[in-house]
Scaffold this active site. Structure first.
Site: not given
Ligand code: NAP
Length: 263
Positions: A153, A166
């Site tokens: 990130s 985080y």
């Molecule tokens: P999201 O929309 O909240 O989706 C999270 C995903 O991770 C879901 O499939 C969820 O499963 C799964 N998950 C959550 N906790 C888990 C656990 N303990 N074990 C296994 N699976 C788990 O998040 P996202 O925005 O796609 O983020 C994905 C990654 O990208 C993360 O590492 C986040 O830090 C990183 N990121 C995101 C952004 C952003 O702007 N969105 C920016 C930088 C980095 P369930 O459906 O079962 O809950």
């Protein structure tokens, strides 16, 4: 479960029921990869992703596992090997924000442990297990040039004092990428880190208005739009298809130019 005798390559994508992980799973499926769709609690979303993978002509196995629970991560790897007999790529994508945004002066031990457990400790030991399996499979001639991808990130280097745990977890992932890249190069296993910027998912839905203003009105990112899960999916496909063969330990910013220092 889906049974397949295909020799197509296999990717485990943690947290691929929703958001960025889902975008990665669909992009890989469109390239013929077999996908292990991992989720934590939202089985309906995982099944919906599987349906979309199959509709795209792909093959998917859905496995529940909590990246904060090392035993369940072991079971995730066991299930993958039992079903497909190989792992060509691991994408450490699953991650969480703190349940409550607390000022760093009030960060709780419980929140620190939870976020670090899911975002860093789990991915580290999952990588360790998968790396050992990959070495075995490479030496047995089953797979060639497997890859590890960590979804980091911009928070690895950007201070947000209301979610310190985080930021620390993502900074740690930066060093994790370097360590595994260094150790695994001799086995032909390249390791990459993708640093998404602000991507439209459930994770950022709670701050949508704030970022709409910052991105669209104030030009926080030189490319004035929200990132999309497909943007990350395309980058993972480039790695998966071997287009970066002489790079390892590399950070790829997929952030609309957020990381640029500007005057
Ligand atoms: P999201 O929309 O909240 O989706 C999270 C995903 O991770 C879901 O499939 C969820 O499963 C799964 N998950 C959550 N906790 C888990 C656990 N303990 N074990 C296994 N699976 C788990 O998040 P996202 O925005 O796609 O983020 C994905 C990654 O990208 C993360 O590492 C986040 O830090 C990183 N990121 C995101 C952004 C952003 O702007 N969105 C920016 C930088 C980095 P369930 O459906 O079962 O809950």
């Amino acid at each position: 479960m889906t049974t397949s005798n295909s020799t197509a390559r296999v990717a485990i994508v943690t947290g691929s029921s929703r958001g960025i992980g889902r975008g990665i799973a669909l992009a890989l499926a469109a390239k013929g990869w077999r996908i292990v769709i991992n989720y934590n609690s939202n089985s309906a979303a995982a099944e919906a992703t599987r349906a979309d993978v199959i509709a795209a002509g792909g093959t998917a196995l859905v496995v529940q596992a909590d990246t904060g629970d090392l035993d369940s991560l072991g079971a995730l790897v066991d299930a993958t090997l039992a079903e497909f007999g190989r792992i060509d790529m691991l994408v450490n994508n699953a991650g969480i924000a703190p349940r409550v945004r607390n000022d760093i002066l009030q960060t709780t031990v419980a929140s620190y442990d939870e976020v670090m457990g899911v975002n860093l400790r789990g991915p580290f030991f999952l990588t360790q297990r998968v790396a050992n399996e990959m070495i075995r499979l490479v030496e047995a001639g089953v797979i060639v040039a497997p890859k590890l991808v960590n979804i980091g990130s911009i928070s690895a280097y950007t201070s947000s004092t209301s979610r310190a745990e985080y930021c620390i977890s993502k900074a740690g992932m930066g060093m994790m990428t370097k360590l595994w890249a260094d150790r695994l190069a001799e086995f032909g296993i390249n390791v990459y880190e993708i640093r998404p910027g602000i991507i439209a998912t459930d994770l950022t839905a709670v701050v949508k208005e704030k970022y709409d203003h910052l991105i669209l009105d104030q030009g926080l990112t030189p490319i004035r739009r929200w990132g999309l899960p497909e943007d990350i999916g395309k980058t993972v496909v480039a790695i998966a298809e071997g287009l970066l063969p002489f790079s390892t330990g590399e950070v790829i910013n997929v952030d609309g130019g957020f990381h640029l220092k500007r005057l």
